[in-house]
Design a protein around this motif. Structure first.
Motif, PDB file in Angstrom:
ATOM      1  N   LEU A 553      33.859 -46.687  36.017  1.00  0.00           N
ATOM      2  CA  LEU A 553      34.379 -47.493  34.714  1.00  0.00           C
ATOM      3  C   LEU A 553      33.303 -47.774  33.801  1.00  0.00           C
ATOM      4  CD1 LEU A 553      36.660 -49.786  36.945  1.00  0.00           C
ATOM      5  CD2 LEU A 553      37.203 -47.677  35.601  1.00  0.00           C
ATOM      6  N   VAL A 558      37.455 -48.209  30.897  1.00  0.00           N
ATOM      7  CA  VAL A 558      37.841 -46.923  30.725  1.00  0.00           C
ATOM      8  C   VAL A 558      37.019 -46.023  31.621  1.00  0.00           C
ATOM      9  CG1 VAL A 558      37.522 -45.022  28.870  1.00  0.00           C
ATOM     10  CG2 VAL A 558      38.053 -47.378  28.105  1.00  0.00           C
ATOM     11  N   ASN A 559      37.596 -45.208  32.523  1.00  0.00           N
ATOM     12  CA  ASN A 559      36.991 -44.212  33.311  1.00  0.00           C
ATOM     13  C   ASN A 559      36.252 -43.190  32.488  1.00  0.00           C
ATOM     14  OD1 ASN A 559      38.457 -44.502  36.111  1.00  0.00           O
ATOM     15  ND2 ASN A 559      40.091 -44.656  34.359  1.00  0.00           N
ATOM     16  N   SER A 560      35.122 -43.074  32.627  1.00  0.00           N
ATOM     17  CA  SER A 560      34.015 -42.333  31.802  1.00  0.00           C
ATOM     18  C   SER A 560      32.952 -41.743  32.828  1.00  0.00           C
ATOM     19  CB  SER A 560      33.078 -43.546  31.139  1.00  0.00           C
ATOM     20  OG  SER A 560      33.965 -44.396  30.250  1.00  0.00           O
ATOM     21  N   VAL A 575      32.555 -38.240  28.797  1.00  0.00           N
ATOM     22  CA  VAL A 575      34.276 -38.599  28.956  1.00  0.00           C
ATOM     23  C   VAL A 575      34.302 -40.048  28.611  1.00  0.00           C
ATOM     24  CG1 VAL A 575      36.044 -38.675  30.696  1.00  0.00           C
ATOM     25  CG2 VAL A 575      34.585 -36.528  30.571  1.00  0.00           C
ATOM     26  N   GLY A 576      35.170 -40.488  28.092  1.00  0.00           N
ATOM     27  CA  GLY A 576      35.383 -41.906  27.397  1.00  0.00           C
ATOM     28  C   GLY A 576      37.007 -42.300  26.938  1.00  0.00           C
ATOM     29  N   ALA A 577      36.968 -42.965  26.147  1.00  0.00           N
ATOM     30  CA  ALA A 577      38.401 -43.262  25.694  1.00  0.00           C
ATOM     31  C   ALA A 577      39.133 -42.485  25.074  1.00  0.00           C
ATOM     32  CB  ALA A 577      38.360 -44.654  24.523  1.00  0.00           C
ATOM     33  N   ASN A 579      38.924 -39.000  25.667  1.00  0.00           N
ATOM     34  CA  ASN A 579      39.322 -37.977  26.821  1.00  0.00           C
ATOM     35  C   ASN A 579      39.178 -38.605  28.215  1.00  0.00           C
ATOM     36  OD1 ASN A 579      36.576 -38.185  26.893  1.00  0.00           O
ATOM     37  ND2 ASN A 579      36.324 -35.975  26.822  1.00  0.00           N
ATOM     38  N   GLU A 580      39.925 -39.501  28.374  1.00  0.00           N
ATOM     39  CA  GLU A 580      39.597 -40.425  29.507  1.00  0.00           C
ATOM     40  C   GLU A 580      40.037 -39.617  30.785  1.00  0.00           C
ATOM     41  OE1 GLU A 580      40.612 -44.920  31.640  1.00  0.00           O
ATOM     42  OE2 GLU A 580      41.379 -44.399  29.792  1.00  0.00           O
ATOM     43  N   GLU A 582      39.622 -39.785  35.364  1.00  0.00           N
ATOM     44  CA  GLU A 582      39.025 -40.723  36.602  1.00  0.00           C
ATOM     45  C   GLU A 582      38.541 -39.436  37.443  1.00  0.00           C
ATOM     46  OE1 GLU A 582      40.535 -43.763  39.876  1.00  0.00           O
ATOM     47  OE2 GLU A 582      42.008 -42.406  39.306  1.00  0.00           O
ATOM     48  N   ARG A 601      43.494 -36.537  34.747  1.00  0.00           N
ATOM     49  CA  ARG A 601      43.377 -36.708  33.089  1.00  0.00           C
ATOM     50  C   ARG A 601      44.394 -37.661  32.756  1.00  0.00           C
ATOM     51  NH1 ARG A 601      43.888 -30.792  30.279  1.00  0.00           N
ATOM     52  NH2 ARG A 601      46.161 -31.499  30.969  1.00  0.00           N
ATOM     53  N   PHE A 602      43.992 -38.591  31.970  1.00  0.00           N
ATOM     54  CA  PHE A 602      44.903 -39.795  31.597  1.00  0.00           C
ATOM     55  C   PHE A 602      45.921 -39.430  30.400  1.00  0.00           C
ATOM     56  CE2 PHE A 602      43.663 -44.099  33.268  1.00  0.00           C
ATOM     57  CZ  PHE A 602      43.062 -43.548  34.305  1.00  0.00           C
TER      58      PHE A 602
END
Length: 635
Positions: A553, A558-560, A575-577, A579-580, A582, A601-602
């Motif tokens: 996180l 944001v999952n990064s 990888v961030g907001a 192209n989030e 987990e 992939r969110f």
């Protein structure tokens, strides 16, 4: 309705013993059965714990059928399936029952086609399993019911009364009446013999042993067996970036560039499937042959260790004895590591931090933990076909670590007294106590060659060090004063002073990083905390050129995924907001200068396999078609 008839029933010996004679009948065929297994004796027998009961059976009408060997404890009602085999197109099969423990058991055979219709085709017998037995008659040869084409198979057997005899091992295809001699040997004074044979081609073969001019010749003819010879069991590893286990019941679509489907791999309804992960993230079936894996591990050498879902013939597939096998990376061929344990301990993601299930020393010996058929815990060393148990069943292990010289470090407790400890088994086999408590979980060899041990107890917590050069514990623990004196409020590290970790990696620059309390710290050569926006670290991987890959996180929750430069203490978020995702597992691939991961992939709530190209810092993801891989590792 399909039925099964048995031409004979005999007791197969272990390598060093055989079974006793049959006792009076004590069980009858179930009255409710529509038909009985002619020849499947209902007489009670006694057999050694490590022995077997076996019989040739024929399915009528002759056809391929699935046959279950089921058992239950005498006096209970629930039947359990011990093994499952398939008959040949001619209806022939060889059924073996291996007792799970001492006691009195009832055994029956079920044909799958009738079982699904609710009708039982069964014959039942009572088996008393003891620790010892006295042989009273010849029990013939013991041989795996499957073999690979070109495989050299060792045939053991004996003659009774014991005597020196000239033994011919003869084989013939099932459809041919003429026998041919495959090997000639001589039995010893104790009547035992072994002979290596190679079946000339694939197919179904009968085998027998004949003692020339011996009155036991007819008895030895009675040991005739059917052996199914086919292609070798192998793994197709060409072009593989990694391996994964697809969960039971999932559908996996492998895709090529442009997204066009290239094929589909379907798992069975009840078992996971081992699949190859290609550089573009596509998945294809890994095992060529009849076998199913429940766990796997890619070793530092690139070889693969596979834990089978059930005992398997490691050469030819299908039913056999092997539980743990090694796969040669260059050929894909399998060789059995262990066929005697009832299960092997294999930690997964739910265990938290722990050293690998299979470990190695510099001589190539393999170490692993498991359970024997009578319920004892063992830590086993296997080398060149020789196994040795390193612990007794009075202790419980939480973790173990093997280093190059063959030293084995144990974190465990004594069952009787409840005392916990950290111990070392020396290369010579001696035992050394390193700590009288085992709280903490760090157990890792650092680049200086010493073993670092996390300890947390009433006298203080921290990281202790075993000095391999002197074979003694360093009286001083890791110096944390510089960091914790100014950042004592940080419970991530200073709360346990590094005794507890959830991940440990070593970089090419001989730096050691660990995740503790959800944050990443450098433990060696100095203690420090790298600069990163990821405040709840879930995954960590070491790269080349001073790079460290961190997932978890980040800013704003944001999952990064970030790339840290440990030399300059700078961070690049890849990888961030925008192209989030987990990230579940994270691996660096030096050969392709990339990082692979799997996760959620969110953007479309889809499970994917992802790739980070380190040359361009571009991330691509590909849906796998399944909810989540059970495991994912890279070469």
């Amino acid at each position: 309705m399909a039925s099964v008839s048995a031409s004979m029933l005999f007791t197969l010996p272990s390598a060093d013993a055989s079974s006793s004679a049959s006792a009076p009948a004590t069980a009858q065929v179930a009255a409710a059965a529509k038909s009985r297994l002619a020849g499947w004796s209902t007489k009670a027998v006694t057999v050694r714990l490590n022995g077997e009961l076996g019989t040739d059976v024929t399915v009528t009408p002759k056809a391929k059928r699935t046959i279950d060997v089921q058992y239950r404890k005498r006096g209970t009602t629930k039947w359990l399936t011990r093994s499952r085999i398939a008959s040949s197109s001619a209806g022939a099969a060889y059924v073996v029952f291996k007792p799970p423990a001492r006691g009195v058991w009832e055994v029956r055979l079920l044909v799958a086609a009738t079982r699904s219709a609710g009708k039982v085709v069964t014959g039942k017998r009572v088996v008393t399993v003891k620790g010892t037995a006295t042989p009273t008659k010849s029990v013939g040869t013991r041989l795996a019911s499957r073999a690979a084409t070109g495989e050299r198979l060792t045939v053991p057997g004996d003659v009774n009364p014991p005597a020196v005899r000239r033994i011919q091992i003869q084989i013939r295809p099932v459809a041919v009446k003429t026998w041919q001699t495959a090997a000639v040997t001589t039995s010893g004074a104790n009547g035992r013999f072994t002979a290596p044979i190679i079946f000339p081609k694939a197919g179904e073969w009968r085998l027998r042993a004949v003692a020339d001019g011996s009155p036991t010749q007819a008895a030895l003819k009675g040991s005739e067996r059917v052996v199914y010879v086919g292609p070798r069991l192998r793994m197709g590893l060409k072009g593989a970036t990694g391996l994964a286990l697809a969960p039971a019941g999932s559908r996996i679509t492998s895709a090529v560039a442009g997204g066009a489907p290239a094929g589909t791999v379907r798992t069975t309804a009840t078992e996971p499937t081992l699949v190859i992960v290609k550089p573009d993230g596509s998945l294809t079936s890994a095992i060529e042959g009849k076998a199913s894996a429940s766990r796997f591990m890619i070793a530092p050498t690139g070889d693969v260790y596979v834990l089978f879902s059930r005992r398997t013939n490691a050469s030819a597939g299908g039913d056999g004895d092997c539980l743990l096998a090694r796969v040669d990376r260059s050929t894909g061929l399998m060789s059995c590591v262990d066929s005697t344990l009832s299960s092997i301990t294999w930690p997964d993601d739910q265990w938290g931090y722990r050293n690998p299930a299979v470990q190695f020393d510099d001589k190539g010996a393999v170490y692993y933990e498991g359970w024997t058929t009578d319920g004892r815990t063992v830590l086993r060393r296997s080398h060149n076909g020789v196994t040795k148990n390193l612990i007794n069943d009075a202790i419980s292990l939480q973790d173990f670590l093997v280093i190059g010289d063959g030293s084995v470090f144990l974190r465990g407790s004594t069952n009787v007294s409840g005392t916990s400890w950290v111990r070392r088994i020396t290369p010579q086999g001696g035992l050394q106590t390193l700590a009288t408590h085992n709280s903490g979980n760090l157990l890792h060899q650092f680049p200086d060659g010493n073993v670092y041990i996390g300890l947390y107890d009433g006298s203080g917590s921290g990281v202790a060090r075993f000095l391999t050069a002197s074979g003694t514990m360093d009286p001083n623990r890791m110096d944390i004063s510089t960091y914790c004196a100014i950042d004592r409020w940080d419970p991530a590290f200073c709360g346990s002073n590094g005794a507890y970790v959830s991940n440990v990696v070593t970089t090419e620059n001989n730096e050691v990083f660990a995740v503790t309390g959800g944050r990443v710290f450098q433990l060696y050569p100095t203690l420090s905390k790298p600069t990163t926006t990821i405040h709840q670290v879930t995954n960590l991987a070491a790269g080349s050129a001073g790079r460290l890959f961190v997932a978890g996180l980040g800013a704003g929750g944001v999952n990064s995924l970030s790339v840290l430069d440990t030399a300059t203490d700078t961070e690049s978020v890849v990888v961030g907001a925008a192209n989030e995702a987990e990230v579940y597992r994270l691996h660096h691939l030096p050969a392709t200068n990339s990082v692979m991961f799997d996760g959620l992939r969110f953007a479309d709530n889809t499970y994917v396999v992802g790739r980070l190209d380190l040359a361009t810092m571009k991330v691509t993801t590909k849906p796998t078609g399944t909810t989540r891989l059970v495991d994912f590792q890279t070469f």
